[in-house]
Design a protein around this motif. Structure first.
Motif, mmCIF file in Angstrom:
data_model
loop_
_atom_site.group_PDB
_atom_site.id
_atom_site.type_symbol
_atom_site.label_atom_id
_atom_site.label_comp_id
_atom_site.label_asym_id
_atom_site.label_seq_id
_atom_site.Cartn_x
_atom_site.Cartn_y
_atom_site.Cartn_z
ATOM 1 N N SER A 6 111.177 -61.151 89.919
ATOM 2 C CA SER A 6 110.637 -62.169 90.837
ATOM 3 C C SER A 6 109.794 -63.181 90.160
ATOM 4 N N CYS A 7 109.673 -64.115 91.106
ATOM 5 C CA CYS A 7 108.946 -65.327 90.565
ATOM 6 C C CYS A 7 107.400 -64.928 90.269
ATOM 7 N N VAL A 26 108.342 -66.116 84.738
ATOM 8 C CA VAL A 26 109.367 -66.495 85.642
ATOM 9 C C VAL A 26 109.084 -67.362 86.642
ATOM 10 N N LEU A 27 109.613 -68.751 86.634
ATOM 11 C CA LEU A 27 109.238 -69.675 87.685
ATOM 12 C C LEU A 27 110.173 -69.564 88.889
ATOM 13 N N ARG A 28 111.546 -69.529 88.662
ATOM 14 C CA ARG A 28 112.505 -69.359 89.801
ATOM 15 C C ARG A 28 113.675 -68.532 89.646
ATOM 16 N N THR A 29 114.082 -67.699 90.461
ATOM 17 C CA THR A 29 115.341 -67.067 90.191
ATOM 18 C C THR A 29 116.297 -67.247 91.172
ATOM 19 N N ALA A 31 120.672 -67.952 90.748
ATOM 20 C CA ALA A 31 122.032 -67.787 89.983
ATOM 21 C C ALA A 31 121.240 -68.300 88.664
ATOM 22 N N ASP A 32 120.558 -68.972 88.363
ATOM 23 C CA ASP A 32 119.834 -69.324 87.160
ATOM 24 C C ASP A 32 118.214 -68.992 87.336
ATOM 25 N N ILE A 33 117.784 -68.587 86.055
ATOM 26 C CA ILE A 33 116.443 -68.109 85.948
ATOM 27 C C ILE A 33 115.374 -69.211 85.059
ATOM 28 N N LYS A 34 114.842 -69.732 85.752
ATOM 29 C CA LYS A 34 113.772 -70.722 85.177
ATOM 30 C C LYS A 34 112.267 -70.172 84.533
ATOM 31 N N LEU A 35 112.272 -70.091 83.180
ATOM 32 C CA LEU A 35 111.347 -69.451 82.362
ATOM 33 C C LEU A 35 110.249 -70.602 81.753
ATOM 34 N N LYS A 36 108.995 -70.097 81.967
ATOM 35 C CA LYS A 36 108.019 -71.063 81.111
ATOM 36 C C LYS A 36 107.319 -70.048 79.925
ATOM 37 N N CYS A 37 107.575 -70.792 78.485
ATOM 38 C CA CYS A 37 106.825 -69.937 77.582
ATOM 39 C C CYS A 37 105.352 -70.121 77.660
ATOM 40 N N LEU A 38 104.712 -68.980 77.512
ATOM 41 C CA LEU A 38 103.327 -68.730 77.811
ATOM 42 C C LEU A 38 102.625 -69.320 76.424
ATOM 43 N N MET A 45 115.968 -73.001 81.265
ATOM 44 C CA MET A 45 116.643 -72.252 82.412
ATOM 45 C C MET A 45 117.940 -71.563 81.703
ATOM 46 N N LEU A 46 118.204 -70.399 82.087
ATOM 47 C CA LEU A 46 119.136 -69.547 81.608
ATOM 48 C C LEU A 46 119.985 -68.856 82.615
ATOM 49 N N ASP A 47 121.203 -68.717 82.611
ATOM 50 C CA ASP A 47 121.870 -68.237 83.739
ATOM 51 C C ASP A 47 121.590 -66.786 83.978
ATOM 52 N N TYR A 48 121.771 -66.109 85.103
ATOM 53 C CA TYR A 48 121.182 -64.744 85.152
ATOM 54 C C TYR A 48 121.859 -63.813 84.217
ATOM 55 N N ALA A 49 123.271 -63.896 83.748
ATOM 56 C CA ALA A 49 123.624 -62.960 82.841
ATOM 57 C C ALA A 49 123.324 -62.970 81.453
ATOM 58 N N ALA A 50 123.001 -64.120 81.052
ATOM 59 C CA ALA A 50 122.183 -64.300 79.684
ATOM 60 C C ALA A 50 120.705 -64.066 79.618
ATOM 61 N N PHE A 51 119.867 -64.103 80.679
ATOM 62 C CA PHE A 51 118.701 -63.684 81.007
ATOM 63 C C PHE A 51 118.680 -62.047 80.813
#
Length: 63
Positions: A6-7, A26-29, A31-38, A45-51
């Protein structure tokens, strides 16, 4: 991975980002997952399967 992502969750990826950090927020969930490097703040953004294939573990579940 049976866990629900989850976000706001902090995840550890298998490979490190070029800045040296392997922790992402995780910023957004969906079909695609949006990620922010800490480490450096880079957003990808990665598609769900790649994530699911690349995630190692979930560190923090904010509920």
């Amino acid at each position: 991975m049976a866990e629900k992502i989850s976000c706001g969750d902090i995840v550890v990826m298998q490979k490190k980002h070029p800045c040296g950090s392997d922790r992402w927020q995780v910023l957004r969930t969906g079909a695609d997952i949006k990620l922010k490097c800490l480490g450096c703040g880079h957003i990808v953004m990665l598609d769900y399967a790649a994530f699911i294939k690349r995630v190692k573990k979930v560190l923090i579940d904010e509920q």
